[in-house]
Enzyme design. Structure first.
Site, PDB file in Angstrom:
ATOM      1  N   ASP A   1       0.844  -1.202   0.000  1.00 20.22           N
ATOM      2  CA  ASP A   1       0.000   0.000   0.000  1.00 20.22           C
ATOM      3  C   ASP A   1       0.874   1.246   0.000  1.00 20.22           C
ATOM      4  O   ASP A   1       1.776   1.343   0.818  1.00 20.22           O
ATOM      5  CB  ASP A   1      -0.786   0.047   1.314  1.00 20.22           C
ATOM      6  CG  ASP A   1      -2.187  -0.457   1.129  1.00 20.22           C
ATOM      7  OD1 ASP A   1      -2.497  -0.908   0.026  1.00 20.22           O
ATOM      8  OD2 ASP A   1      -2.954  -0.394   2.102  1.00 20.22           O
TER       9      ASP A   1
ATOM     10  N   SER B   1       4.198   4.458  10.887  1.00 18.46           N
ATOM     11  CA  SER B   1       4.572   3.266  10.138  1.00 18.46           C
ATOM     12  C   SER B   1       3.345   2.492   9.685  1.00 18.46           C
ATOM     13  O   SER B   1       2.322   2.466  10.374  1.00 18.46           O
ATOM     14  CB  SER B   1       5.478   2.375  10.990  1.00 18.46           C
ATOM     15  OG  SER B   1       4.700   1.555  11.816  1.00 18.46           O
ATOM     16  N   LYS B   2       3.481   1.864   8.517  1.00 14.33           N
ATOM     17  CA  LYS B   2       2.342   1.124   7.955  1.00 14.33           C
ATOM     18  C   LYS B   2       1.969  -0.055   8.846  1.00 14.33           C
ATOM     19  O   LYS B   2       0.833  -0.492   8.868  1.00 14.33           O
ATOM     20  CB  LYS B   2       2.696   0.637   6.541  1.00 14.33           C
ATOM     21  CG  LYS B   2       2.631   1.752   5.514  1.00 14.33           C
ATOM     22  CD  LYS B   2       2.468   1.227   4.111  1.00 14.33           C
ATOM     23  CE  LYS B   2       3.817   0.804   3.538  1.00 14.33           C
ATOM     24  NZ  LYS B   2       3.708   0.344   2.145  1.00 14.33           N
ATOM     25  N   ARG B   3       2.975  -0.570   9.578  1.00 17.29           N
ATOM     26  CA  ARG B   3       2.716  -1.726  10.428  1.00 17.29           C
ATOM     27  C   ARG B   3       1.842  -1.321  11.626  1.00 17.29           C
ATOM     28  O   ARG B   3       0.956  -2.037  12.038  1.00 17.29           O
ATOM     29  CB  ARG B   3       4.050  -2.305  10.903  1.00 17.29           C
ATOM     30  CG  ARG B   3       4.037  -3.773  11.210  1.00 17.29           C
ATOM     31  CD  ARG B   3       5.469  -4.316  11.219  1.00 17.29           C
ATOM     32  NE  ARG B   3       6.407  -3.373  11.796  1.00 17.29           N
ATOM     33  CZ  ARG B   3       6.638  -3.250  13.104  1.00 17.29           C
ATOM     34  NH1 ARG B   3       5.980  -3.997  13.965  1.00 17.29           N
ATOM     35  NH2 ARG B   3       7.514  -2.374  13.549  1.00 17.29           N
TER      36      ARG B   3
END
Ligand code: GLU
Length: 516
Positions: free
Chosen positions: A25, A262-264
């Site tokens: 993404d 962060s994407k996490r």
């Protein structure tokens, strides 16, 4: 008589780029970079390039590029050259440019600025572990392979058949450089950076320098995490005899606790999330601009200085200056975005807002998939009712859905039914009687002005329930609202009844009455 100016220095057209890696993404930081790049480009009549940096094959995700095009396009951050639109420096995907990098890497090896390294990943891991264990002041690669032939190196342990290529960082590597946002910067001394991996692909550092040069990039605008890499890039420019671009390192976006987005950990790190949540692209663009950029300063009619946080991309771009950027990690405050979203929702013309709501409403099943003209006209009327308090496009579904259910089968929510008092049947009966006395046509002249308008509906219900029965408005209109919408919360009640029309309203009330 006109004279031609003798030799005016021709200003170089600025060429800027955003260079995301398709590793899942798209990150919100990519839109952030694109926005600031583009603001400068549009102000100076330059060109904006989208380059896909897909040399990291392990982290490459197939669908990521399409998502990238989609989300940046949705935000209106459009590029003049790129993999999809082409351009004079195509291809714009690094994986398709391997032949371009090869001669540059060869030149560096021949001139002794770069060397082959056959050390296996196990050896490098052990070297690092050992340096950590012994708290060695020397860190990084120990140059075991430097000056060796493949045969010489093969005699030693930790050998791998396929070599990488490393930069030979000199002792006098220049560490300082000018940054358009931060002024003079100093970065730490780099390690012997790998520039070509064992799979033959260049690393980011090699590819970025070659491409920025080949594509005529004049300003490299990127995240602050690349400050420490800049000395490596400057060395490559120098060794290859290439002119350096200007650099601007944007601040990293941070959470309230100062950690990096962060994407996490943060759903809002994903660019697609904003669309899913029902944010307007213009609100997100305004929000991203405010992260690190000051509000627009104006002088009001009394000569007072005022600040304005709501501004369009055009205004942002027209006044754009690198020096106005605050390099201190801006806090990603979603409350601010929610506020901005509401502001932009209210600024939209009703028909435009209805058109933007439609895909969300169809997705949620609130509106039928292929709405008729009448259903679309109704949506516009309902949209006008909900616009003043709507915060996200996705929050419209529950409010709109009751306008698209059969009048004799309005689903009634549990919580709406639970709040009804014992007198609900009598209240609904009185409402039916009162409304039967309001005639059909809006503004009906025959009914002495008692046509089906929200004013007349309200007057009839107030006089029957509040004055007639002595009920508090809350208890008078609660059961009516439930009958009409099936919900505890609905758009303004009398306006809703006007939109539904007299027959539908009475059917809803009567069906509900029968269920009590
Ligand atoms: N591919 C790098 C990234 O994803 C681009 C860095 C740059 O703009 O130089 O962050």
């Amino acid at each position: 008589m006109t004279t031609t100016p003798a030799s005016e220095p021709s200003a170089i057209t600025p060429r800027l780029r955003v260079a995301p890696s398709p590793t899942g993404d798209p990150h919100v930081g990519t839109a952030y970079m694109a926005l600031f790049n583009l603001a400068f480009v549009r102000k100076h009549g330059g060109r904006f390039v989208l380059r896909v940096e897909d040399t990291d094959r392990a982290r490459f995700r197939e669908d990521s590029e399409a998502q990238l095009f989609d989300t940046l396009d949705w935000l209106g951050l459009n590029w003049d050259e790129g993999p999809d639109v082409g351009g004079p420096y195509a291809p714009y995907r690094q994986s398709e440019r391997l032949d371009t990098y090869a001669p540059y890497i060869e030149r560096l090896i021949e001139s002794g600025h770069a060397y082959y390294c056959w050390c296996s990943s196990e050896r490098l891991r052990e070297l690092r572990a050992e340096q950590e264990r012994s708290k060695s002041p020397v860190t990084g690669y120990d140059r075991l392979c430097h000056g060796m032939t493949k045969e010489q190196r093969a005699e030693l342990p930790g050998f791998s058949e396929t070599p990488v290529v490393r930069m030979l960082i000199p002792d006098d590597v220049p560490l300082e450089f000018d940054d358009l946002i931060r002024g003079r910067l100093k970065a730490p001394r780099p390690d012997d950076q790998v520039i070509r991996k064992a799979d033959g692909f260049p690393t980011y550092h090699m590819a970025v320098v070659v491409d920025d040069h080949e594509m005529g990039i004049t300003h490299v605008v990127r995240g602050e995490e690349w400050i420490s890499s800049t000395p490596k890039h400057l060395l490559l420019y120098r060794w290859l005899g290439l002119p350096e671009p200007k650099f601007a390192h944007m601040p990293l976006l941070r959470n309230a606790n100062k950690s990096k987005i962060s994407k996490r950990k943060n759903p809002e790190a994903r660019l697609t999330w904003f669309r899913e949540q029902g944010y307007l692209p213009e609100a997100l663009v305004n929000f991203l601009a405010l992260l690190g950029y000051p509000p627009i300063v104006e002088t009001d009619e009394n000569g007072e200085r005022t600040e304005r946080e709501v501004f369009s991309f055009r205004e942002f771009s027209e006044g754009f200056e690198w020096s106005k950027i605050n390099p201190v990690g801006p806090i990603f405050d979603l409350t601010k975005l929610d506020w901005l979203n509401g502001v932009y929702i209210r600024e939209l013309p009703v028909n435009e807002l209805a058109a933007r709501l439609l895909p969300h409403l169809i997705d949620e099943g609130a509106v039928p998939p292929n709405p008729t003209m009448a259903e679309l006209a109704r949506l516009e009327s309902v949209t006008a009712l909900i616009q003043p308090r709507l915060t996200h496009l996705t929050k419209a579904g529950a409010l709109v859905a009751p306008f698209y259910v059969p009048d004799d089968a309005v689903p009634v929510d549990e919580d709406a039914r639970a709040q009804l008092k014992d007198d609900a049947p009598q209240v609904v009966d009185a409402a039916i009687e009162a409304l039967e006395g309001v005639s059909t046509a809006p503004g009906d002249v025959f009914g002495e002005g008692r046509g089906w308008t929200h004013e007349n509906i309200e007057a009839a219900l107030r006089s029957a329930l509040v004055e007639g029965k002595g009920l508090k408005p809350k208890f008078a209109f609660g059961p009516v609202r439930t009958a009409i919408s099936g919900k505890k919360v609905s758009p303004p009640l009398f306006e809703s009844m006007q939109i539904l029309g007299r027959d539908a309203t009475l059917t809803r009330l009567k069906t509900f009455r029968a269920s009590l």
